[in-house]
Write a protein that holds these residues in place. Structure first.
Motif, PDB file in Angstrom:
ATOM      1  N   TYR A 152      91.184  -7.378  92.626  1.00 34.47           N
ATOM      2  CA  TYR A 152      90.125  -7.205  91.628  1.00 34.47           C
ATOM      3  C   TYR A 152      88.805  -6.848  92.311  1.00 34.47           C
ATOM      4  O   TYR A 152      88.070  -5.960  91.844  1.00 34.47           O
ATOM      5  CB  TYR A 152      89.960  -8.491  90.814  1.00 34.47           C
ATOM      6  CG  TYR A 152      88.675  -8.559  90.035  1.00 34.47           C
ATOM      7  CD1 TYR A 152      88.468  -7.755  88.918  1.00 34.47           C
ATOM      8  CD2 TYR A 152      87.646  -9.420  90.433  1.00 34.47           C
ATOM      9  CE1 TYR A 152      87.271  -7.808  88.206  1.00 34.47           C
ATOM     10  CE2 TYR A 152      86.457  -9.475  89.723  1.00 34.47           C
ATOM     11  CZ  TYR A 152      86.273  -8.664  88.621  1.00 34.47           C
ATOM     12  OH  TYR A 152      85.101  -8.718  87.920  1.00 34.47           O
ATOM     13  N   TYR A 153      88.516  -7.504  93.433  1.00 40.61           N
ATOM     14  CA  TYR A 153      87.255  -7.294  94.151  1.00 40.61           C
ATOM     15  C   TYR A 153      87.106  -5.858  94.639  1.00 40.61           C
ATOM     16  O   TYR A 153      86.013  -5.284  94.602  1.00 40.61           O
ATOM     17  CB  TYR A 153      87.168  -8.265  95.326  1.00 40.61           C
ATOM     18  CG  TYR A 153      85.899  -8.158  96.129  1.00 40.61           C
ATOM     19  CD1 TYR A 153      84.711  -8.715  95.660  1.00 40.61           C
ATOM     20  CD2 TYR A 153      85.891  -7.498  97.361  1.00 40.61           C
ATOM     21  CE1 TYR A 153      83.543  -8.611  96.395  1.00 40.61           C
ATOM     22  CE2 TYR A 153      84.728  -7.393  98.098  1.00 40.61           C
ATOM     23  CZ  TYR A 153      83.551  -7.953  97.614  1.00 40.61           C
ATOM     24  OH  TYR A 153      82.386  -7.844  98.352  1.00 40.61           O
ATOM     25  N   TYR A 201      92.652 -11.952  93.436  1.00 44.78           N
ATOM     26  CA  TYR A 201      91.189 -11.801  93.412  1.00 44.78           C
ATOM     27  C   TYR A 201      90.742 -10.655  94.309  1.00 44.78           C
ATOM     28  O   TYR A 201      89.835  -9.890  93.943  1.00 44.78           O
ATOM     29  CB  TYR A 201      90.514 -13.094  93.856  1.00 44.78           C
ATOM     30  CG  TYR A 201      89.001 -12.983  93.855  1.00 44.78           C
ATOM     31  CD1 TYR A 201      88.285 -13.085  92.665  1.00 44.78           C
ATOM     32  CD2 TYR A 201      88.312 -12.734  95.039  1.00 44.78           C
ATOM     33  CE1 TYR A 201      86.908 -12.950  92.651  1.00 44.78           C
ATOM     34  CE2 TYR A 201      86.934 -12.593  95.034  1.00 44.78           C
ATOM     35  CZ  TYR A 201      86.228 -12.711  93.838  1.00 44.78           C
ATOM     36  OH  TYR A 201      84.863 -12.564  93.833  1.00 44.78           O
ATOM     37  N   ALA A 249      93.800  -9.588  87.008  1.00 47.45           N
ATOM     38  CA  ALA A 249      93.725 -10.615  88.044  1.00 47.45           C
ATOM     39  C   ALA A 249      93.993 -11.998  87.460  1.00 47.45           C
ATOM     40  O   ALA A 249      94.735 -12.806  88.038  1.00 47.45           O
ATOM     41  CB  ALA A 249      92.354 -10.584  88.713  1.00 47.45           C
TER      42      ALA A 249
END
Length: 246
Positions: free
Chosen positions: A77-78, A74, A87
């Motif tokens: 991806y963030y 995550y 992700a």
């Protein structure tokens, strides 16, 4: 039970290849792909947990490991390192393979840091150089050695296609600018209709392009390598002490 690991590997590989196809064609992978992948493989994972009991501490450490990999997926991806589908693929692998899969001598090299999902992610980062090598060999065969002079970088990163049949999600390494000058660049540019028209007006039939491959392709490659060979990043790190001692 090794055969369960093999069955899960094959099932998940099918979903990943299908996701790659969708990603390459449209850059969209519906959430249902990951939901179905989890549902189909869940009975096998539950069966493994029931029939292959492990110490409570092992389950606790495995749970922590899964949470860490999901958090890492995550986080990447963030910060924009990859897309949402990438992700979700790593997160699903962390759940589907709580224990590193093994089947009659596979993986050949190692079990990495113990997390199959993390090994897949690590391998996917190292898959890019392999793609460059494959592209280079492909161009040597198709274009020949004679064209290598002046096109070495292009041999590594792209291939030539007809302007009239420019594939989707490919960027131009050669184009005609607004002033009508033919340019060859190292950093590819995303084509638009005007660029294509200028190439046609300039009577340029073939240009060098580079594919804008989605990272999911590399994840799938890393997944295959993780099952067959192991964690290549772990292998490199394990060799550092020996190299430093020379």
């Amino acid at each position: 039970m090794p055969v369960i690991d093999l069955i899960k590997f094959i099932l998940v590989l099918g979903f990943l290849l299908y996701a790659c196809k969708l990603d390459i064609e449209s850059r969209i992978v519906p959430n249902r792909v990951w939901k179905y992948m989890l549902v189909v493989t869940l009975p096998f994972t539950v069966f493994q947990i029931i029939t292959e009991p492990r110490p409570e501490l092992h389950y606790m450490l495995t749970g922590i490991q899964i949470l860490m990999v999901i958090s890492l997926a995550y986080f990447l991806y963030y910060i924009g390192a990859y897309g949402g589908a990438d992700a979700k693929a790593i997160m699903c692998l962390a759940v589907i393979f709580p224990f590193y899969p093994a089947y009659h001598g596979f993986p050949i090299l190692n079990f990495g840091f113990g997390s199959f999902a993390f090994s897949t992610l690590a391998n996917s980062v190292l898959a890019a150089p392999a793609l460059l090598a494959g592209m280079f060999i492909r161009n040597l065969i198709v274009e020949g050695v004679r064209e290598l002079k002046g096109n070495f970088l292009y041999y590594l990163t792209g291939y030539r296609v007809k302007v009239q049949n420019l594939p989707k999600f490919h960027n131009l390494l050669e184009y005609v600018d607004e002033g009508g000058k033919f340019r060859r660049v190292r950093r590819a540019v995303e084509p638009d209709d005007e660029m294509i028209e200028r190439l046609i007006k300039k009577k340029v039939d073939v240009v060098w392009v580079t594919p804008a491959l989605p990272f999911l392709v590399f994840i799938t490659a890393g997944y295959i390598v993780a099952f067959t060979f192991g964690d290549l990043l772990y292998l490199l790190i394990s060799k550092v002490p020996a190299i430093l001692s020379w």
